[in-house]
Design a protein around this motif. Sequence first.
Motif, PDB file in Angstrom:
ATOM      1  N   GLY A  65      49.771  27.758  50.055  1.00 29.51           N
ATOM      2  CA  GLY A  65      48.579  26.923  50.074  1.00 29.51           C
ATOM      3  C   GLY A  65      47.304  27.688  50.346  1.00 29.51           C
ATOM      4  O   GLY A  65      46.207  27.130  50.207  1.00 29.51           O
ATOM      5  N   ARG A  66      47.426  28.941  50.753  1.00 30.03           N
ATOM      6  CA  ARG A  66      46.240  29.749  51.052  1.00 30.03           C
ATOM      7  C   ARG A  66      46.074  30.936  50.108  1.00 30.03           C
ATOM      8  O   ARG A  66      44.945  31.296  49.768  1.00 30.03           O
ATOM      9  CB  ARG A  66      46.314  30.272  52.494  1.00 30.03           C
ATOM     10  N   PHE A  67      47.177  31.540  49.702  1.00 35.17           N
ATOM     11  CA  PHE A  67      47.149  32.726  48.845  1.00 35.17           C
ATOM     12  C   PHE A  67      47.635  32.371  47.446  1.00 35.17           C
ATOM     13  O   PHE A  67      48.518  31.511  47.281  1.00 35.17           O
ATOM     14  CB  PHE A  67      48.045  33.815  49.399  1.00 35.17           C
ATOM     15  N   THR A  68      47.071  33.073  46.460  1.00 33.35           N
ATOM     16  CA  THR A  68      47.494  32.880  45.076  1.00 33.35           C
ATOM     17  C   THR A  68      47.663  34.231  44.403  1.00 33.35           C
ATOM     18  O   THR A  68      46.752  35.062  44.446  1.00 33.35           O
ATOM     19  CB  THR A  68      46.458  32.049  44.303  1.00 33.35           C
ATOM     20  N   ILE A  69      48.805  34.426  43.797  1.00 42.89           N
ATOM     21  CA  ILE A  69      49.069  35.658  43.049  1.00 42.89           C
ATOM     22  C   ILE A  69      48.891  35.368  41.567  1.00 42.89           C
ATOM     23  O   ILE A  69      49.285  34.299  41.081  1.00 42.89           O
ATOM     24  CB  ILE A  69      50.493  36.187  43.361  1.00 42.89           C
ATOM     25  N   SER A  70      48.262  36.305  40.866  1.00 35.46           N
ATOM     26  CA  SER A  70      48.035  36.125  39.432  1.00 35.46           C
ATOM     27  C   SER A  70      48.011  37.480  38.749  1.00 35.46           C
ATOM     28  O   SER A  70      47.962  38.522  39.412  1.00 35.46           O
ATOM     29  CB  SER A  70      46.723  35.364  39.187  1.00 35.46           C
ATOM     30  N   ARG A  71      48.019  37.441  37.426  1.00 39.49           N
ATOM     31  CA  ARG A  71      48.143  38.682  36.665  1.00 39.49           C
ATOM     32  C   ARG A  71      47.200  38.664  35.475  1.00 39.49           C
ATOM     33  O   ARG A  71      47.011  37.637  34.835  1.00 39.49           O
ATOM     34  CB  ARG A  71      49.601  38.822  36.199  1.00 39.49           C
ATOM     35  N   ASP A  72      46.634  39.821  35.190  1.00 39.51           N
ATOM     36  CA  ASP A  72      45.834  40.015  33.986  1.00 39.51           C
ATOM     37  C   ASP A  72      46.488  41.133  33.197  1.00 39.51           C
ATOM     38  O   ASP A  72      46.326  42.313  33.516  1.00 39.51           O
ATOM     39  CB  ASP A  72      44.383  40.366  34.369  1.00 39.51           C
ATOM     40  N   ASN A  73      47.257  40.756  32.198  1.00 34.88           N
ATOM     41  CA  ASN A  73      48.006  41.771  31.449  1.00 34.88           C
ATOM     42  C   ASN A  73      47.089  42.761  30.735  1.00 34.88           C
ATOM     43  O   ASN A  73      47.404  43.949  30.643  1.00 34.88           O
ATOM     44  CB  ASN A  73      48.926  41.096  30.425  1.00 34.88           C
ATOM     45  N   ALA A  74      45.978  42.284  30.242  1.00 33.75           N
ATOM     46  CA  ALA A  74      45.071  43.174  29.516  1.00 33.75           C
ATOM     47  C   ALA A  74      44.508  44.266  30.411  1.00 33.75           C
ATOM     48  O   ALA A  74      44.204  45.369  29.938  1.00 33.75           O
ATOM     49  CB  ALA A  74      43.926  42.361  28.907  1.00 33.75           C
ATOM     50  N   GLN A  75      44.374  43.954  31.706  1.00 32.11           N
ATOM     51  CA  GLN A  75      43.830  44.925  32.656  1.00 32.11           C
ATOM     52  C   GLN A  75      44.918  45.631  33.450  1.00 32.11           C
ATOM     53  O   GLN A  75      44.600  46.455  34.312  1.00 32.11           O
ATOM     54  CB  GLN A  75      42.878  44.198  33.637  1.00 32.11           C
ATOM     55  N   ASN A  76      46.188  45.323  33.157  1.00 34.10           N
ATOM     56  CA  ASN A  76      47.302  45.896  33.928  1.00 34.10           C
ATOM     57  C   ASN A  76      47.082  45.692  35.421  1.00 34.10           C
ATOM     58  O   ASN A  76      47.320  46.591  36.237  1.00 34.10           O
ATOM     59  CB  ASN A  76      47.478  47.396  33.632  1.00 34.10           C
ATOM     60  N   THR A  77      46.624  44.533  35.777  1.00 38.05           N
ATOM     61  CA  THR A  77      46.240  44.266  37.163  1.00 38.05           C
ATOM     62  C   THR A  77      46.853  42.962  37.657  1.00 38.05           C
ATOM     63  O   THR A  77      46.906  41.979  36.919  1.00 38.05           O
ATOM     64  CB  THR A  77      44.706  44.198  37.288  1.00 38.05           C
TER      65      THR A  77
END
Length: 111
Positions: A65-77
């Motif tokens: 509820g406080r942290f969110t993980i996400s990904r940007d494949n184009a930036q390898n990040t």
Amino acid sequence: QVQLVESGGGLVQPGGSLRLSCTASGNIFRIFGMGWYRQAPGKERELVAALTRGGITNYADFVKGRFTISRDNAQNTVYLQMNSLKFEDTAVYYCNVGKLWGQGTQVTVSS
């Protein structure tokens, strides 16, 4: 050899927000799942959040509820958005893929 580099740590007041980034030197996040871990002084390293290669997320109870993980494949990040930070979130945060670890980034929550 693929390397992981974290950034975005810093000093923040309780209730504040930070966004951590983990950038890989190769395109590995599409192939492997990854995790954000943290280690506070005198404590063992613990899993904070995980992201499978298929995009499924998993969070430790203490950050739900406080942290969110996400990904940007184009930036390898991969990102870790941290909101409503608490004193007890103070730690060095690491990203991990398999046996690869980044160098860590310090997050300090203090008034």
